[in-house]
Design an enzyme around this catalytic site. Structure first.
Site, PDB file in Angstrom:
ATOM      1  N   GLU A 158       0.831  -1.199   0.000  1.00  0.00           N
ATOM      2  CA  GLU A 158       0.000   0.000   0.000  1.00  0.00           C
ATOM      3  C   GLU A 158       0.866   1.250   0.000  1.00  0.00           C
ATOM      4  OE1 GLU A 158      -4.102  -1.439   2.129  1.00  0.00           O
ATOM      5  OE2 GLU A 158      -2.442  -0.926   3.460  1.00  0.00           O
ATOM      6  N   CYS A 208       3.712   8.514   1.325  1.00  0.00           N
ATOM      7  CA  CYS A 208       4.256   7.517   2.250  1.00  0.00           C
ATOM      8  C   CYS A 208       4.388   6.213   1.466  1.00  0.00           C
ATOM      9  CB  CYS A 208       3.326   7.363   3.448  1.00  0.00           C
ATOM     10  SG  CYS A 208       3.843   6.125   4.643  1.00  0.00           S
ATOM     11  N   CYS A 226       6.272  -7.051   6.916  1.00  0.00           N
ATOM     12  CA  CYS A 226       7.394  -6.592   7.735  1.00  0.00           C
ATOM     13  C   CYS A 226       7.761  -7.703   8.710  1.00  0.00           C
ATOM     14  CB  CYS A 226       7.022  -5.324   8.495  1.00  0.00           C
ATOM     15  SG  CYS A 226       8.389  -4.600   9.444  1.00  0.00           S
ATOM     16  N   CYS A 251       6.536  -5.692  15.466  1.00  0.00           N
ATOM     17  CA  CYS A 251       5.989  -4.764  16.460  1.00  0.00           C
ATOM     18  C   CYS A 251       4.493  -5.045  16.570  1.00  0.00           C
ATOM     19  CB  CYS A 251       6.242  -3.320  16.044  1.00  0.00           C
ATOM     20  SG  CYS A 251       8.003  -2.920  15.827  1.00  0.00           S
ATOM     21  N   CYS A 281       1.459  -2.729  15.395  1.00  0.00           N
ATOM     22  CA  CYS A 281       1.454  -2.276  13.997  1.00  0.00           C
ATOM     23  C   CYS A 281       0.808  -3.334  13.118  1.00  0.00           C
ATOM     24  CB  CYS A 281       2.891  -2.009  13.541  1.00  0.00           C
ATOM     25  SG  CYS A 281       3.065  -1.639  11.785  1.00  0.00           S
ATOM     26  N   CYS A 300      -0.816   5.898  10.353  1.00  0.00           N
ATOM     27  CA  CYS A 300       0.414   5.250  10.817  1.00  0.00           C
ATOM     28  C   CYS A 300       0.097   3.935  11.522  1.00  0.00           C
ATOM     29  CB  CYS A 300       1.159   6.164  11.784  1.00  0.00           C
ATOM     30  SG  CYS A 300       1.787   7.668  11.020  1.00  0.00           S
TER      31      CYS A 300
END
Length: 349
Positions: free
Chosen positions: A89, A102, A109, A113, A116, A331
């Site tokens: 995205e 962004c 990933c 974390c 997220c 975010c």
């Protein structure tokens, strides 16, 4: 291996592809792709037969799957499907004085974390430099269509840019040299990949560095950002101080405020103590909701209280304007439609 895409070729490789053509054709095609942001079919200074060949041999790397908008059209999120089926995205944000994109550097990933959505989805693969550059090109086209000019690129989308260092840096060079965005308009965000920060400081373009900190004591950060176990806060601070000294750029520390986890008075004091020696700017970001992390973000009143405490401790701080929450574009919310990976039960920090 994913197929070679339109922006994967450097100038020499494009020259090899166009062998037998007049030398100036390479410059025409290169400038068409990077300066005009043109599709080969739109390069009217190139013969039609060559345009058709380029369209066939240099396919776009990003196939639009969905587009969503929010904030009155000022925030646009694209879900792309890549040549091998991986999905990423990209988010374009228009502000009164600037437009920022962004971009993602990985599909998924591996940093894990838990708060997220990208980390919850797990890791698929690195993006190529061309797939990164093409995100900027597509956003630039949209900004131009909206009567705007893209002025900033932030590597804050899906993935850890410094874990995909070579492709990230190749893309940065292309964005700077060929798309024409200056180094001070390029920001790389990391959860703290210390070797990558040191490599970044040694490069000849002084790009901005943003560190997703989220905790200023190792015990808490070990839980929130697992990479901290490899590169603890003191080691991270040394690398950040070196980057500031070498590049002259101000460091940004990103802090997602999580209710009753990292928004306590002691957290504000520790964060200020960490930020001041680095002359860092703190960006506070109320935690955005994700399906795999049930803890809520800090309330607006709590965010303001935390900001005041930081200022009282001598820290430079702002609260980031949250954009795109309604379309999962804010975010920590980018997951390319993936379901979160099952996570173990979480302890209250």
């Amino acid at each position: 291996m994913p197929p070679v895409t339109r922006y994967d070729l450097d100038r020499d490789a494009l020259g090899a592809l166009l062998e037998g053509q007049p030398r100036y054709r390479v410059d025409q095609v290169w400038d068409g792709l990077h300066q005009q942001l043109a599709d080969p079919a739109e390069m009217t200074n190139v013969p039609l037969a060559l345009r058709d060949r380029l369209a066939e041999e240099l396919p776009e790397g990003l196939a639009l799957t969905t587009e969503a908008t929010s904030d009155g059209g000022d925030t646009v999120k694209w879900l792309w499907t890549l040549g091998d089926g991986a999905r990423v995205e990209t988010v374009l944000m228009h502000y009164p004085q600037r437009s920022t994109v962004c971009v993602s550097s990985q599909a998924g990933c591996a940093m894990a974390c838990g708060f997220c959505a990208t980390g919850q989805a797990g890791f698929t693969r690195h993006l190529s430099a061309g797939e990164i550059v093409e995100q900027v090109v597509r956003a630039s086209r949209r900004a131009r269509a909206d009567g705007r000019r893209l002025g900033n690129v932030v590597f804050m989308g899906m993935g850890e840019p410094l874990a995909n260092y070579d492709a990230t840096w190749t893309a940065i060079r292309r964005i700077h040299d060929d798309l024409g965005l200056g180094a001070r308009h390029l920001t790389v965000s990391t959860v703290g990949v210390v070797p990558g920060i040191r490599r970044l400081a040694a490069e000849d373009l002084p790009v901005n560095l943003a560190v997703s900190l989220h905790a200023a004591d190792d015990e808490l950060r070990d839980r929130l950002v697992p990479l901290n176990r490899r590169y603890p806060l003191a080691t991270l601070a040394e690398a950040c101080a070196h980057h500031v000294e070498v590049t002259g750029r101000r460091l940004s520390l990103e802090w997602a405020l999580i209710a009753d986890v990292n928004d306590r008075p002691v957290d504000a004091a520790r964060l200020a103590d960490y930020a001041r020696p680095l002359r860092a700017h703190v960006n506070l970001i109320p935690l955005n909701p994700t399906p795999g992390y049930p803890t809520r973000g800090t309330s607006p009143a709590g965010v303001e209280d935390f900001r005041r405490r930081l200022e009282d401790h001598g820290a430079n701080v702002t609260v980031r304007d949250t954009r795109g929450t309604s379309i999962d574009a804010a975010c920590g919310q980018l997951a390319a439609g993936a379901a979160p990976v099952a996570a173990p039960g979480r302890r209250r920090a």
